[in-house]
Design a protein around this motif. Sequence first.
Motif, PDB file in Angstrom:
ATOM      1  N   ILE A 211       0.838  -1.205   0.000  1.00 22.83           N
ATOM      2  CA  ILE A 211       0.000   0.000   0.000  1.00 22.83           C
ATOM      3  C   ILE A 211       0.869   1.250   0.000  1.00 22.83           C
ATOM      4  O   ILE A 211       0.653   2.172  -0.797  1.00 22.83           O
ATOM      5  N   VAL A 212       1.875   1.291   0.857  1.00 23.23           N
ATOM      6  CA  VAL A 212       2.752   2.470   0.908  1.00 23.23           C
ATOM      7  C   VAL A 212       3.511   2.632  -0.399  1.00 23.23           C
ATOM      8  O   VAL A 212       3.672   3.744  -0.901  1.00 23.23           O
ATOM      9  N   GLY A 213       3.962   1.553  -0.979  1.00 23.15           N
ATOM     10  CA  GLY A 213       4.731   1.609  -2.219  1.00 23.15           C
ATOM     11  C   GLY A 213       3.884   1.648  -3.475  1.00 23.15           C
ATOM     12  O   GLY A 213       4.412   1.746  -4.567  1.00 23.15           O
ATOM     13  N   GLY A 214       2.573   1.596  -3.313  1.00 23.45           N
ATOM     14  CA  GLY A 214       1.674   1.538  -4.463  1.00 23.45           C
ATOM     15  C   GLY A 214       1.088   2.888  -4.845  1.00 23.45           C
ATOM     16  O   GLY A 214       1.803   3.897  -4.888  1.00 23.45           O
ATOM     17  N   GLU A 215      -0.197   2.887  -5.087  1.00 25.02           N
ATOM     18  CA  GLU A 215      -0.925   4.072  -5.548  1.00 25.02           C
ATOM     19  C   GLU A 215      -0.637   5.287  -4.679  1.00 25.02           C
ATOM     20  O   GLU A 215      -0.724   5.213  -3.452  1.00 25.02           O
ATOM     21  N   PRO A 216      -0.272   6.417  -5.291  1.00 18.55           N
ATOM     22  CA  PRO A 216       0.008   7.612  -4.487  1.00 18.55           C
ATOM     23  C   PRO A 216      -1.271   8.258  -3.957  1.00 18.55           C
ATOM     24  O   PRO A 216      -2.284   8.315  -4.653  1.00 18.55           O
ATOM     25  N   TYR A 217      -1.203   8.706  -2.724  1.00 16.66           N
ATOM     26  CA  TYR A 217      -2.283   9.449  -2.079  1.00 16.66           C
ATOM     27  C   TYR A 217      -1.769  10.835  -1.724  1.00 16.66           C
ATOM     28  O   TYR A 217      -0.570  11.026  -1.525  1.00 16.66           O
ATOM     29  N   ASP A 218      -2.666  11.782  -1.606  1.00 17.50           N
ATOM     30  CA  ASP A 218      -2.284  13.112  -1.136  1.00 17.50           C
ATOM     31  C   ASP A 218      -1.942  13.082   0.344  1.00 17.50           C
ATOM     32  O   ASP A 218      -0.989  13.720   0.780  1.00 17.50           O
ATOM     33  N   LEU A 219      -2.721  12.360   1.129  1.00 15.83           N
ATOM     34  CA  LEU A 219      -2.609  12.405   2.585  1.00 15.83           C
ATOM     35  C   LEU A 219      -2.126  11.081   3.173  1.00 15.83           C
ATOM     36  O   LEU A 219      -2.594  10.008   2.758  1.00 15.83           O
ATOM     37  N   ILE A 220      -1.258  11.178   4.175  1.00 16.52           N
ATOM     38  CA  ILE A 220      -0.860   9.953   4.868  1.00 16.52           C
ATOM     39  C   ILE A 220      -2.025   9.420   5.705  1.00 16.52           C
ATOM     40  O   ILE A 220      -2.037   8.240   6.057  1.00 16.52           O
ATOM     41  N   GLU A 221      -3.021  10.239   5.993  1.00 19.20           N
ATOM     42  CA  GLU A 221      -4.240   9.754   6.635  1.00 19.20           C
ATOM     43  C   GLU A 221      -4.902   8.691   5.766  1.00 19.20           C
ATOM     44  O   GLU A 221      -5.406   7.677   6.273  1.00 19.20           O
ATOM     45  N   SER A 222      -4.898   8.934   4.452  1.00 18.32           N
ATOM     46  CA  SER A 222      -5.481   7.966   3.520  1.00 18.32           C
ATOM     47  C   SER A 222      -4.664   6.684   3.465  1.00 18.32           C
ATOM     48  O   SER A 222      -5.224   5.582   3.401  1.00 18.32           O
ATOM     49  N   VAL A 223      -3.362   6.815   3.503  1.00 20.05           N
ATOM     50  CA  VAL A 223      -2.481   5.637   3.489  1.00 20.05           C
ATOM     51  C   VAL A 223      -2.733   4.789   4.742  1.00 20.05           C
ATOM     52  O   VAL A 223      -2.941   3.570   4.655  1.00 20.05           O
ATOM     53  N   ALA A 224      -2.735   5.426   5.894  1.00 22.17           N
ATOM     54  CA  ALA A 224      -2.958   4.705   7.156  1.00 22.17           C
ATOM     55  C   ALA A 224      -4.339   4.055   7.180  1.00 22.17           C
ATOM     56  O   ALA A 224      -4.489   2.898   7.597  1.00 22.17           O
ATOM     57  N   GLY A 225      -5.350   4.777   6.722  1.00 26.32           N
ATOM     58  CA  GLY A 225      -6.707   4.236   6.697  1.00 26.32           C
ATOM     59  C   GLY A 225      -6.841   3.045   5.778  1.00 26.32           C
ATOM     60  O   GLY A 225      -7.525   2.065   6.098  1.00 26.32           O
TER      61      GLY A 225
END
Length: 119
Positions: A64-78
Amino acid sequence: MSDRITLTGLRVFGRHGVFGHEKRDGQEFVVDLTVWLDLTAAAATDDLRQTLHYGELAELAAAIVGGEPYDLIESVAGRIADEVLKDSRVSGVEVTVHKPSAPIPLTFDDVAVTVGRKR
């Protein structure tokens, strides 16, 4: 008291951030995970199938971290938390995503977001 598995300091290169250069250049993120589940059967049987494989847990978070880029790390954690909760044995999860190289024009050690989810 509830049983738990904890994974700390997982370092993964990702491309998350609101600025174009963050998505273009990327940076290292650090993930900490705590997963609550009943480990009674695993402890009694010494059977890996009775627990959550922490290597697979690390691979899930890294993908997930190495995959699709998100604007927010909140989205990554969620997203990590939601994926971990897909395992019906998990009663709760806490995910912290650290962004130690966040583009803040001041001296700091770390920026992190923590999300918690329960079944």
